[in-house]
Design an enzyme around this catalytic site. Structure first.
Site, short mmCIF file in Angstrom:
data_model
loop_
_atom_site.label_atom_id
_atom_site.label_comp_id
_atom_site.label_asym_id
_atom_site.label_seq_id
_atom_site.Cartn_x
_atom_site.Cartn_y
_atom_site.Cartn_z
N SER A 42 0.80 -1.22 0.00
CA SER A 42 0.00 0.00 0.00
C SER A 42 0.84 1.27 0.00
O SER A 42 0.35 2.32 -0.42
CB SER A 42 -0.93 0.01 1.22
OG SER A 42 -0.19 -0.13 2.42
N GLY A 79 -1.81 -4.40 0.96
CA GLY A 79 -1.90 -5.60 1.78
C GLY A 79 -0.93 -6.69 1.41
O GLY A 79 -0.90 -7.75 2.05
N ASN A 108 4.25 -5.44 5.68
CA ASN A 108 3.09 -6.20 6.17
C ASN A 108 3.52 -7.47 6.89
O ASN A 108 2.86 -7.90 7.85
CB ASN A 108 2.14 -6.53 5.02
CG ASN A 108 1.35 -5.32 4.57
OD1 ASN A 108 0.90 -4.53 5.39
ND2 ASN A 108 1.22 -5.15 3.28
N ASP A 189 -4.63 6.62 10.32
CA ASP A 189 -4.30 5.29 10.83
C ASP A 189 -2.88 5.21 11.36
O ASP A 189 -2.49 4.22 12.00
CB ASP A 189 -4.54 4.22 9.77
CG ASP A 189 -3.68 4.40 8.52
OD1 ASP A 189 -2.66 5.09 8.57
OD2 ASP A 189 -4.06 3.82 7.48
N HIS A 192 -0.14 4.89 6.97
CA HIS A 192 -0.02 5.27 5.56
C HIS A 192 0.25 6.75 5.39
O HIS A 192 -0.42 7.59 6.01
CB HIS A 192 -1.30 4.88 4.82
CG HIS A 192 -1.57 3.42 4.82
ND1 HIS A 192 -2.39 2.83 5.75
CD2 HIS A 192 -1.10 2.43 4.03
CE1 HIS A 192 -2.42 1.52 5.53
NE2 HIS A 192 -1.65 1.25 4.49
#
Length: 219
Positions: A42, A79, A108, A189, A192
């Site tokens: 991402s 992801g 991730n 969040d 990001h």
């Protein structure tokens, strides 16, 4: 919900994006170098803001400004882990025939607390298959949040350094340097970066990428 739990939930729920190209036609002829292929997650897939404002699109513009006549293919998927990236890379190499591959994966794996031995093996395989296809490689890493504990964080960072040294590839240890520490450049969040952060990310990558572009242009 704890911050750590929120991070994991966000990552698990990220949409799987389709492969996009920063230029309309990524095909190349025999008179110019193959494209730059970005395989990532991402952080490279324009997550959370308008598509086309991410650092991969900005890279295509900067390359044109510096006289590098080649496409940039964005094969980043939100992801994505090193395992899934390893599985889909061979097809991307066959289809795109890139001269440079930017591997931006592993974050991730780390955020989910996955086995770093497997992550390192996956990244090593991706580097090797890219080199076997005739592409030069730039490995781009990230730093994990402090709540993962010093031993895991240090092992995670060492993974990228060891891979770069073993396989003699270019390395940018922290593509979010100068970004992750600034709340104004991060989405709510806390994981990001925003659209405004994308030029900083490109600036972090650019010095390591220039020699690869120059070298492949001579071949």
């Amino acid at each position: 919900m704890s911050r750590l739990s929120a991070i994991v939930v966000v990552l698990l729920l990220l949409p799987w994006a389709s492969t996009v190209t920063a230029e309309a036609d990524s095909r190349h002829d025999d008179t110019r170098p193959g494209p730059v292929l970005v395989i990532g997650d991402s952080l490279s897939a324009d997550y959370g803001f308008e598509r086309g404002r991410g650092w991969v699109s900005l890279l295509a513009e900067r390359m044109r400004e510096h006289g590098h006549d080649r496409a940039v293919v964005n094969a980043a998927i939100s992801g994505d882990t090193t395992r899934s990236g390893r599985a889909r890379l061979p097809r991307a190499l066959e289809e795109q025939q890139p001269s440079v591959v930017i591997i931006q994966l592993g974050g991730n794996d780390g955020l989910r607390g996955l086995d770093l031995g497997e992550a390192q093996a996956n990244l090593a395989a991706m580097i090797e298959v890219s080199q076997a296809a005739g592409a030069q490689v730039l490995l781009a890493g990230v730093r994990l949040p402090p709540n993962y504990g010093r031993p895991y964080i240090e092992a995670f960072a060492a993974m990228y350094a060891e891979l770069a040294e073993t396989h003699q590839v270019a390395l940018v240890p922290r593509i979010l340097a100068g970004v992750g520490e600034r709340e104004d450049l991060m989405q709510p969040d806390g994981i990001h970066p925003t659209a405004d952060a994308q030029p900083v990310i490109l600036d972090n990558l650019w010095p390591a990428l220039i020699p690869l572009l120059t070298h492949s242009a001579r071949e």
